[in-house]
Design a protein around this motif. Structure first.
Motif, PDB file in Angstrom:
ATOM      1  N   UNK A 299     -15.829   0.884   6.926  1.00 45.75           N
ATOM      2  CA  UNK A 299     -16.048   1.416   5.575  1.00 45.75           C
ATOM      3  C   UNK A 299     -17.101   2.517   5.570  1.00 45.75           C
ATOM      4  N   UNK A 300     -16.899   3.450   4.666  1.00 46.66           N
ATOM      5  CA  UNK A 300     -17.962   4.398   4.402  1.00 46.66           C
ATOM      6  C   UNK A 300     -19.115   3.676   3.718  1.00 46.66           C
ATOM      7  N   UNK A 301     -20.276   4.300   3.672  1.00 50.48           N
ATOM      8  CA  UNK A 301     -21.457   3.640   3.103  1.00 50.48           C
ATOM      9  C   UNK A 301     -21.198   3.233   1.653  1.00 50.48           C
ATOM     10  N   UNK A 302     -20.576   4.150   0.873  1.00 49.41           N
ATOM     11  CA  UNK A 302     -20.350   3.865  -0.544  1.00 49.41           C
ATOM     12  C   UNK A 302     -19.437   2.676  -0.735  1.00 49.41           C
ATOM     13  N   UNK A 303     -18.322   2.629  -0.003  1.00 46.54           N
ATOM     14  CA  UNK A 303     -17.365   1.529  -0.142  1.00 46.54           C
ATOM     15  C   UNK A 303     -18.003   0.205   0.271  1.00 46.54           C
ATOM     16  N   UNK A 304     -18.801   0.250   1.327  1.00 48.04           N
ATOM     17  CA  UNK A 304     -19.445  -0.985   1.806  1.00 48.04           C
ATOM     18  C   UNK A 304     -20.464  -1.484   0.783  1.00 48.04           C
ATOM     19  N   UNK A 305     -21.293  -0.604   0.324  1.00 46.07           N
ATOM     20  CA  UNK A 305     -22.357  -1.018  -0.591  1.00 46.07           C
ATOM     21  C   UNK A 305     -21.803  -1.438  -1.960  1.00 46.07           C
ATOM     22  N   UNK A 306     -20.842  -0.663  -2.484  1.00 50.70           N
ATOM     23  CA  UNK A 306     -20.347  -0.928  -3.832  1.00 50.70           C
ATOM     24  C   UNK A 306     -19.395  -2.111  -3.888  1.00 50.70           C
ATOM     25  N   UNK A 307     -18.678  -2.370  -2.808  1.00 55.10           N
ATOM     26  CA  UNK A 307     -17.589  -3.363  -2.891  1.00 55.10           C
ATOM     27  C   UNK A 307     -17.758  -4.515  -1.914  1.00 55.10           C
TER      28      UNK A 307
ATOM     29  N   UNK B  77      -2.474  -7.248  -2.484  1.00 53.72           N
ATOM     30  CA  UNK B  77      -2.401  -6.526  -3.749  1.00 53.72           C
ATOM     31  C   UNK B  77      -2.063  -5.080  -3.408  1.00 53.72           C
ATOM     32  N   UNK B  78      -1.580  -4.344  -4.398  1.00 51.61           N
ATOM     33  CA  UNK B  78      -1.114  -2.982  -4.124  1.00 51.61           C
ATOM     34  C   UNK B  78      -1.974  -1.962  -4.850  1.00 51.61           C
ATOM     35  N   UNK B  79      -2.317  -0.938  -4.127  1.00 54.77           N
ATOM     36  CA  UNK B  79      -3.009   0.221  -4.694  1.00 54.77           C
ATOM     37  C   UNK B  79      -2.003   1.370  -4.644  1.00 54.77           C
ATOM     38  N   UNK B  80      -1.454   1.713  -5.839  1.00 52.39           N
ATOM     39  CA  UNK B  80      -0.350   2.670  -5.904  1.00 52.39           C
ATOM     40  C   UNK B  80      -0.878   4.032  -6.339  1.00 52.39           C
ATOM     41  N   UNK B  81      -0.645   5.037  -5.503  1.00 51.20           N
ATOM     42  CA  UNK B  81      -1.065   6.400  -5.822  1.00 51.20           C
ATOM     43  C   UNK B  81       0.153   7.156  -6.369  1.00 51.20           C
ATOM     44  N   UNK B  82       0.076   7.487  -7.668  1.00 50.36           N
ATOM     45  CA  UNK B  82       1.151   8.237  -8.313  1.00 50.36           C
ATOM     46  C   UNK B  82       0.827   9.727  -8.207  1.00 50.36           C
TER      47      UNK B  82
ATOM     48  N   UNK C 190       5.559  -9.326  -8.845  1.00 51.53           N
ATOM     49  CA  UNK C 190       4.421 -10.052  -9.436  1.00 51.53           C
ATOM     50  C   UNK C 190       3.118  -9.844  -8.678  1.00 51.53           C
ATOM     51  N   UNK C 191       3.107  -8.945  -7.743  1.00 49.52           N
ATOM     52  CA  UNK C 191       1.889  -8.732  -6.977  1.00 49.52           C
ATOM     53  C   UNK C 191       0.860  -7.974  -7.811  1.00 49.52           C
ATOM     54  N   UNK C 192      -0.390  -8.291  -7.564  1.00 50.64           N
ATOM     55  CA  UNK C 192      -1.484  -7.557  -8.199  1.00 50.64           C
ATOM     56  C   UNK C 192      -1.351  -6.087  -7.831  1.00 50.64           C
ATOM     57  N   UNK C 193      -1.482  -5.205  -8.803  1.00 45.19           N
ATOM     58  CA  UNK C 193      -1.341  -3.783  -8.511  1.00 45.19           C
ATOM     59  C   UNK C 193      -2.324  -2.977  -9.334  1.00 45.19           C
ATOM     60  N   UNK C 194      -2.797  -1.925  -8.726  1.00 38.08           N
ATOM     61  CA  UNK C 194      -3.702  -0.986  -9.394  1.00 38.08           C
ATOM     62  C   UNK C 194      -3.103   0.403  -9.181  1.00 38.08           C
TER      63      UNK C 194
ATOM     64  N   UNK D 179     -13.337   3.633  -5.334  1.00 40.39           N
ATOM     65  CA  UNK D 179     -14.005   2.423  -4.848  1.00 40.39           C
ATOM     66  C   UNK D 179     -13.823   1.285  -5.839  1.00 40.39           C
ATOM     67  N   UNK D 180     -13.898   1.615  -7.115  1.00 41.34           N
ATOM     68  CA  UNK D 180     -13.729   0.593  -8.139  1.00 41.34           C
ATOM     69  C   UNK D 180     -12.288   0.072  -8.174  1.00 41.34           C
ATOM     70  N   UNK D 181     -11.359   0.964  -7.853  1.00 43.81           N
ATOM     71  CA  UNK D 181      -9.969   0.512  -7.742  1.00 43.81           C
ATOM     72  C   UNK D 181      -9.853  -0.542  -6.639  1.00 43.81           C
ATOM     73  N   UNK D 182     -10.546  -0.343  -5.511  1.00 46.37           N
ATOM     74  CA  UNK D 182     -10.564  -1.326  -4.419  1.00 46.37           C
ATOM     75  C   UNK D 182     -11.127  -2.651  -4.932  1.00 46.37           C
ATOM     76  N   UNK D 183     -12.191  -2.534  -5.687  1.00 49.27           N
ATOM     77  CA  UNK D 183     -12.838  -3.749  -6.204  1.00 49.27           C
ATOM     78  C   UNK D 183     -11.891  -4.513  -7.111  1.00 49.27           C
ATOM     79  N   UNK D 184     -11.179  -3.756  -7.929  1.00 49.68           N
ATOM     80  CA  UNK D 184     -10.225  -4.381  -8.848  1.00 49.68           C
ATOM     81  C   UNK D 184      -9.070  -4.992  -8.058  1.00 49.68           C
ATOM     82  N   UNK D 185      -8.634  -4.281  -7.039  1.00 51.22           N
ATOM     83  CA  UNK D 185      -7.503  -4.775  -6.241  1.00 51.22           C
ATOM     84  C   UNK D 185      -7.839  -6.074  -5.516  1.00 51.22           C
ATOM     85  N   UNK D 186      -9.120  -6.346  -5.281  1.00 49.42           N
ATOM     86  CA  UNK D 186      -9.540  -7.580  -4.599  1.00 49.42           C
ATOM     87  C   UNK D 186      -9.461  -8.805  -5.501  1.00 49.42           C
ATOM     88  N   UNK D 187      -9.333  -8.548  -6.776  1.00 46.22           N
ATOM     89  CA  UNK D 187      -9.413  -9.646  -7.744  1.00 46.22           C
ATOM     90  C   UNK D 187      -8.062 -10.359  -7.865  1.00 46.22           C
TER      91      UNK D 187
END
Length: 1510
Positions: free
Chosen positions: A237-245, A282-287, A305-309, A338-346
């Motif tokens: 992880x980059x520093x931001x992703x590690x620290x924030x999430x 969970x899915x992180x979908x980039x449109x 039914x999978x969690x998706x962001x 980064x917040x999308x990652x955090x949400x996707x973990x939920x």
């Protein structure tokens, strides 16, 4: 797919060509030269990947995974400096440059490898923060549009992270709980999804993207539809992703988060979506710009039914998850992602099982390592638990006994386990490897899970111990905690199960089955393991728990290897290091091994692997394969200060080094003390062992924080000095330490002297985090070390064949495991202390010997004086004997602590006090002091017992020599009384009487033998040899065998320098000189001690003399003898000493042993007993006894006359007038033979003149005929007549007694005296003297039988010996000394040997550089001549040599020159044959002519000699 390669689908021809080789395990582990980085041209577009794969594969094997970074892949393409075009990536002209990409390389690397190889590669790569292809396109023909799922080969590797300081979580990939975030995209945009993800990662090229180097020339060929994944931990992880999430996430969760990245538009790859949905994901979908609702609905339906962001990229419709790629460098934008990652973990993670995956039509699982056979075994172990399998089922490796076969037969679980395991072993080799890899992976995982609680407890206890050590030094509590930790680790061990345990159990089963029923399925197992070993599989060499090699099992495996590769040349590499120093890690990096790696509980015992070389490297190095030996970590912290554990470390180190060509010493940090001490002892131990056969070299790998030469020099210097000290001990203290050979240490010695020991390694980890990857610097150091190893192999002169090595290691292990001397020491300091202490104890023992010897002399003088009072009166003799016995007891009672004014006892007590003081000052523990004091007491007791027995024997012998003692008479009388009572007035026949006499004699003999129980001298010598030379290998056993070494054929010294030195033998002259001095040692020791027999400590004195003699010779010859030669010298000296001592002891026993004296007097006693039995104590029996003794004296006088007659006749021989005539006779005999072309005897003489002439002389004088028999008869008659007349003239019993007693003393060795008491019984008889006289005369007449025995050989007579003169020979020419016999004992000038020197070639003298025999005699050499002798490399001037080293000889011309011409004649005649015999060149004609050896007439020489001598 065939055995050689993969036929590639045409779709991939542009990057792979038509086919790529399939990399199987034996290809992968095969060793090659370091491959240089290929440099492709920028325009090269077809088949570029096969050109770089060998280079990439080797880099990955050696942990240079940074080769797979996109920026490094681009360096493999030659950059053109003038190419500055900024072509758009979608240029209609198509790609103009080489499209070599990171993803295509790693995908091809994995797709072209066999599954177990893929597993190994991934095991290595999993330590690095990179992305891996989870799904890749199929390469093979007829599999277009298909994808391969790599998941089965990616399960198992451990990923770590730290939740808090000191607490590390270990997650087994895809087996332990995890969550997966799946990143997909709908539509296309540049920069796209992967570029956005990379902004959050530790590397901006983590995933293949349009932003990576080289992407401007086109996307990777294999990228579309592929899935890359990585784990989201601090290292990725980059520093931001590690620290924030994730930092906070991992503090609360022990499940790992994976990030899977599907390349290409997700709508085109629904099968991949269905695959990813089956994970706890969970899915992180980039449109992407331009998507429509229809597309989004399709994605929604696919994700279900999978969690998706959803993340809208560059969208006009702004939402909270919208991002603008134009501001990707801004943290505000990245914060959203980064917040999308955090949400996707939920989301709540579901359970996941690989076996339940369902794949759609376009996907298929890669070839798996799992098989039904291996799975059944894993299921059985899982059901029973690892602990149960190891402790309850695998009984044979834990309880090796004679009942192993019965145990196996009775243990049904073991039989079933073996059947399950065997089912995997009998699979074809490729499947067998995969099945074992499956078993190894899963059993390791089960063990890890099962022991996790215990291991965690051990960590807590270690922390507790650390804290208590800092706060409160409570030793009792520390010990308690240490014991608890040891028990926990024992528990962990009992749950740790691996392939080696199956291997061990099979080894035990094979051993018992091969002896008993030889069932086929078991007997074929070695063949299966041999195939595995050849293909690069690791097997256990030494069981680390039992400390043993399963010899039958190992031999059978090696035998099959030998059959498949009969002349396999190998180079053996071992690695040593302290526990957890990274030994296995280093081997894995060097050779792509799969040795077990962990922290704290590592390799147990020794493991080996056989790695073949590529043909070109094999030809260059001169070997076919490397054998790698990984060793158990030394110096385990939990075993510190445990003597047996430390001893085991020293044994393992010795064994590993002793069977290796090269040992790598792996050192962590700057402290090398513990390892140094172990190696010091290993070096000394190797020198002690005879069956090494290898010459180990070492390289020291030191892992340090920085390569600062100033900081490195000091520890390296200390390490070098320490090893040099060990080599010094092995060399200089070779006899004390029992060194067998130091040949095995030559290479090591050279390495140390040249200062080429150290290979500094920079830090292994690139950072301090839990899963920090191996550093690029570490890879560079590995490559450098690898090249050094290849160089060492190339330069090695000690390569060995596998067949010989596999046999050698078993013999060597037996030797090492039974070595109990050197390995008892912790370091060299202890060895020096041992040597010093040994000298001090020896000094005490020597003073004890002297004290007892002094008291022995005093006691002997006293009781010999008392023995003069012996008489025939029983009471007086009994009193006398008791008095003498009391003298012995009192004289020895307090030795060596007597209160008398005894200087010897005072010396002993002083030395004992000095020893006690030394022990105190050197802080020896109480146990050591007690043991040494007990040793001294035991030695005093031993001396007391031996001295007491010896003095008692001398006393008994003295009484027996004097005559029948009261004890003897009592035995005889009691026996006679029993016989007479049984006769009841009757008479015994002659036969009966003879039997009764024999019975009485045996009763008498048995009485003495029960009192004369003495250990035979050979046993006493053997006992002392074993004690004194216990540390000198097999010397004791060789001594017992009694095979005398030929010192002339033993390598004695080194000629040359370093590795170029050659071991050479001494020439015959030098050997003769050494043997002569050794032969005299027994006489020298006994003379100094004033003794003629064995005494306690004599072998110790002999060893001291041997050492002194060798040191004197070594010093005067300026030559260091090698240990093997010293050992042979010791053996020769011991055997010669033993031979002499047996002879001397027999001679002493004959005079001082009660039983020997009794046996010598057997005839006398038999006659006395017979007379008593016939006539009792009447005058008849007395007459018979006296008559027998008179006849004995007469016979002795007659024998003496015969001996003198033989000597007289010899002296009357014509040529016995002096030594000149004797030698003339001798050389005339030789000359006649030579004149008749029979040279053999003459050559033998000149090569060994002393022995030859002495043997001839003895033979000649002993064969001179004489009238000894006639002289004997004449003397016998004269003496008989005189004695008869003297007896007739006696007029009383007293006169008879006086005459007989006086006559007895006229000869030696007859101690008879007439028994006055027996005569006194007959005073009342009428004329008793007349009756006694009558019976004496009758006995003389009846038994008169003049019969001479063998006369003594005249050669034993000293006056005859003098006729030969001195027989010492000149070292240089072999000429016999002209001096009189014994002249060298004189104290004036006459003690020097002098002779008429002869041509030096007669003794084998030659010119050093031509090899021609020399004709020059000693007196004709000038003082400036250069001479070489005693094995010296440098020459010495003749003028110096004869004064300094040969001063006991004169070398000027002699006045007795009569034999000069004869010797020259001999040399001319024998020149050719002597040269041939000695393998030299004959003297040249010029040489012969120059020194008067030609034109000589035999008849003239002999005639002249006779005239001169007469």
């Amino acid at each position: 797919m065939d055995n050689k390669g993969i036929k590639v689908n045409s779709k991939w021809h542009p990057i792979l060509g038509e086919s790529v080789p399939l990399i199987e395990p034996h290809h992968y582990v095969k060793l090659s030269k370091i491959i240089s980085a290929p440099l492709l041209t920028a325009d090269e577009k077809n088949g570029s990947i096969p050109l770089v794969l060998p280079y990439i594969r080797q880099k990955v094997k050696m942990w240079g995974a940074d080769v797979l970074l996109a920026e490094n892949i681009r360096t493999l393409i030659k950059q053109e400096g003038d190419d500055d075009d900024d072509d758009d990536e979608n240029d209609d002209q198509g790609p103009q440059k080489n499209q070599l990409s990171r993803f295509d390389c790693i995908a091809s690397l994995l797709a072209s490898a066999e599954c177990t190889v893929v597993q190994d590669i991934f095991q290595t790569l999993s330590q690095f923060p990179i992305a891996f292809p989870l799904v890749i396109p199929e390469l093979e023909l007829n599999k277009a549009e298909k994808f391969r799922v790599m998941l089965p080969l990616f399960t198992g590797p451990v990923i770590k992270w730290e939740t808090k300081p000191g607490t590390i979580i270990e997650n087994h990939l895809f087996n332990s709980p995890f969550k997966m975030i799946v990143a997909i995209r709908v539509g296309t945009k540049c920069p796209g999804k992967s570029t956005i993800l990379n902004q959050l990662m530790s590397s901006d090229s983590m995933f293949s993207s349009s932003s990576e180097p080289g992407a401007e020339y086109g996307i990777p060929h294999m990228i579309s539809g592929s899935i890359e994944f990585t784990w989201l931990i601090q290292e990725t992880c980059g520093v931001g992703l590690w620290k924030d999430v994730f930092e906070n996430f991992y503090k609360e969760k022990d499940e790992i988060v994976l990030l899977a990245n599907l390349h290409g538009d997700a709508l085109n790859y629904p099968d991949q979506i269905q695959f990813l949905k089956q994970f706890p994901s969970s899915f992180l979908v980039f449109l992407m710009p331009g998507y429509d609702e229809r597309q989004k609905n399709i994605i929604d339906a696919l994700i279900d039914d999978k969690k998706s962001v959803y993340c809208r990229v560059d969208s006009k419709n702004r939402t909270k998850h919208s991002i603008d790629t134009g501001s990707l460098t801004k943290d505000r934008t990245l914060k959203k992602v980064r917040m999308m990652f955090k949400e996707a973990l939920d989301f709540d993670a579901s359970t996941f099982e690989v076996n339940k995956l369902k794949l759609e039509r376009s996907l298929q699982l890669t070839e798996e390592i799992e098989f039904p056979e291996s799975q059944r075994l894993i299921d059985f172990v899982k059901e029973k638990t690892c602990h149960h399998i190891k402790m309850k089922v695998m009984q044979l490796q834990r309880k090796q006994s004679n009942d192993s076969y019965k145990i196996f037969q009775a243990n049904h679980e073991l039989q079933y386990l073996v059947k399950l395991y065997t089912n995997s072993l009998i699979l074809p080799l490729d499947k067998r490897r995969r099945a074992l890899a499956h078993i190894e992976r899963e059993i390791s995982r089960l063990s890890s899970i099962e022991s996790s609680t215990a291991r965690y407890m051990a960590v807590l206890k270690k922390e507790e111990l650390r804290k208590s050590s800092l706060v409160d030094r409570d030793q009792k509590n520390e010990k308690k905690v240490k014991d608890e930790i040891a028990k926990i680790w024992e528990k962990v061990d009992n749950m740790s199960l691996g392939l080696e345990h199956f291997f061990r159990e099979l080894g035990q089963i094979y051993k018992v089955i091969s002896v008993n029923d030889q069932r086929v399925e078991i007997m074929r197992l070695p063949e299966y393991y041999a195939e595995l070993l050849i293909s690069g599989h690791t097997i256990e060499l030494l069981d680390g728990d039992a400390g043993a090699i399963s010899e039958a099992w190992f031999s059978a495996i090696c035998e099959h290897v030998r059959k498949l590769h009969p002349n396999l040349r190998i180079f053996v590499i071992s690695i040593l290091g302290l526990q957890s120093s990274g030994k296995s890690t280093l081997l894995n990096a060097l050779f792509a091994c799969r040795f077990a790696v962990s922290v704290g509980r590592c390799t147990r015992g020794l493991f080996m692997r056989l790695l073949f070389l590529e043909e070109d490297l094999s030809n260059q190095l001169g070997v076919d394969a490397f054998v790698l030996v990984d060793t158990e970590g030394l110096g385990a912290p939990e075993k510190m200060n445990e003597p047996e554990s430390e001893k085991k470390d020293r044994i393992l180190a010795t064994f590993a080094m002793g069977v290796s060509n090269l040992t790598i010493l792996n050192v962590l940090g700057e402290s090398v003390r513990n390892l140094t001490e172990i190696l010091q002892i290993a070096i000394v131990t190797m020198a002690r062992l005879e069956k090494a056969g290898m010459a180990p070299d070492i390289l020291m790998v030191q892992h340090i924080s920085e390569r600062n030469s100033a900081r490195l020099s000091e520890p390296e210097e200390k390490f070098r000095d320490a090893l040099q000290e060990a080599l010094k001990v092995a060399d200089e203290q070779d006899t004390v330490m029992g060194v067998s050979s130091i040949k095995c240490l030559q290479i090591l010695d050279e390495r140390i002297k040249k200062g080429q020991l150290l290979k500094p390694f920079r830090p292994f980890k690139d950072g301090a985090t839990a899963h920090a990857p191996p550093s690029g610097q570490y890879h560079e150091d590995v490559v450098n070390l690898y090249n050094s190893i290849l160089d060492d192999c190339k330069n090695s002169q000690r390569k060995i064949e596998f067949a010989k090595w596999s046999s050698l290691i078993q013999d060597y292990w037996r030797a090492v495991s039974h070595e109990d001397f050197a390995v008892r020491f912790k370091n060299i300091k202890e060895i020096y202390e041992f040597i010093d202490l040994g000298k001090r104890i020896t000094k005490v023992k020597e003073t004890i010997d002297e004290a007892f010897f002094k008291h022995e002399e005093q006691i002997t003088q006293k009781f010999r004086s008392e023995l003069q009072k012996w008489s025939h009166e029983a009471n007086k003799n009994s009193f006398l004997k008791n008095k003498c016995s009391e003298l012995i007891k009192e004289g020895l009672k307090d030795v060596p602590g007597c209160n008398e004014n005894c200087e010897e006892c005072k010396k002993t007590n002083k030395e004992r006090e000095n020893l006690k003081k030394y022990l105190k000052e050197n802080k020896k523990d109480e146990k050591c002091e007690t043991e040494i004091e007990q040793t001294i007491r035991d030695y005093i007791k031993q001396n007391y017992n031996l001295t007491f027995i010896k003095l008692t024997r001398i006393l008994e012998a003295g009484f027996i020599r004097k005559g029948l003692s009261s004890e003897f008479l009592e035995i005889i009388n009691k026996g006679m009384e029993e016989i007479i009572n049984k006769m009841q007035g009757g008479r015994l026949s002659d036969g009966e009487r003879k039997q009764k006499v024999e019975n009485l004699w045996m009763a008498l003999r048995n009485f003495i033998s029960t009192k004369d129980k003495v250990m035979p001298v050979t046993e006493q010598i053997d006992k002392e040899v074993k004690e004194e030379f216990d540390n000198v290998g097999s010397l004791f056993n060789q001594c017992k065998m009694g095979i005398l070494p030929d010192l002339s054929k033993c390598k004695a010294y080194k000629s040359g320098i370093g590795l170029l030195s050659i071991e050479r033998c001494l020439d015959k002259n030098d050997v003769n000189e050494i043997e002569k001095r050794l032969d005299d040692l027994a006489d020298k020791i006994l003379k100094r001690r004033n003794s003629q027999h064995f005494y306690p400590g004599i072998v110790r004195d002999l060893r001291k003399e041997m050492d002194n003699t060798l040191n004197e010779i070594s010093k005067s010859w300026n030559r260091r003898f090698i240990p093997e030669f010293k050992r042979n010298v010791f053996l020769y000296a011991l055997l010669m000493f033993k031979l002499k001592m047996v002879s001397y002891q027999e001679r002493w026993d004959k005079e001082n042993s009660p039983l020997s004296i009794l046996d010598q007097k057997k005839e006398e006693y038999i006659k006395i007993i017979d007379a008593r039995l016939q006539y009792g104590f009447t005058l008849v029996s007395e007459g018979h006894i006296i008559g027998d003794y008179l006849l004995k004296v007469i016979h002795k006088k007659a024998m003496k006359a015969g001996n003198l007659e033989r000597i007289k006749v010899v002296k009357d021989v014509v040529w016995m007038t002096g030594s000149e005539m004797v030698r003339l006779k001798y050389f005339e005999v030789l000359a006649k033979q030579v004149q008749n072309s029979n040279n053999e005897e003459a050559i033998s003489h000149f090569l060994s003149p002393k022995r030859s002439i002495e043997d001839w002389f003895k033979c000649e004088v002993n064969n001179v005929k004489s009238n000894a028999d006639a002289e004997y008869n004449k003397t016998y008659k004269s003496e008989f007549d005189q004695v008869s007349q003297k007896i007739r003239n006696c007029q009383s019993l007293e006169e008879i007694k006086k005459y007989v007693n006086d006559y007895m003393v006229e000869v030696d060795d007859i101690h008879y005296k007439v028994n006055s008491k027996n005569l006194e019984r007959h005073h009342n008889t009428e004329e008793p003297h007349v009756q006694l006289r009558h019976h004496i005369e009758k006995r003389l007449k009846d038994y008169r039988n003049p019969k001479p025995e063998f006369f003594q050989n005249p050669s034993y007579d000293e006056s005859i010996k003098k006729m030969l003169g001195c027989t010492e020979t000149c070292y240089w020419c072999g000429a016999l000394c002209w001096g009189s016999r014994g002249h060298d004992q004189n104290t004036d000038e006459t003690k020097k040997h002098h002779t008429s020197h002869q041509p030096g070639g007669l003794r084998g003298g030659k010119y050093r550089y031509t090899g021609d025999l020399v004709a020059v005699p000693c007196q004709k050499k000038t003082d400036e001549w250069d001479v070489w002798y005693w094995g010296k490399e440098e020459s010495t001037k003749w003028g110096v040599a004869k004064i300094r080293d040969f001063s006991e000889w004169k070398f000027e011309s002699h006045h007795k020159d009569q034999f000069n011409d004869l010797m020259c004649w001999f040399f001319n005649k024998l020149n050719q044959d002597l040269a041939k015999r000695l393998n030299f060149k004959p003297a040249s004609n010029n040489e012969l002519n120059k020194y008067g050896c030609v034109n000589l007439n035999y008849d003239s020489i002999i005639s002249t000699l006779r005239t001169k001598l007469q």
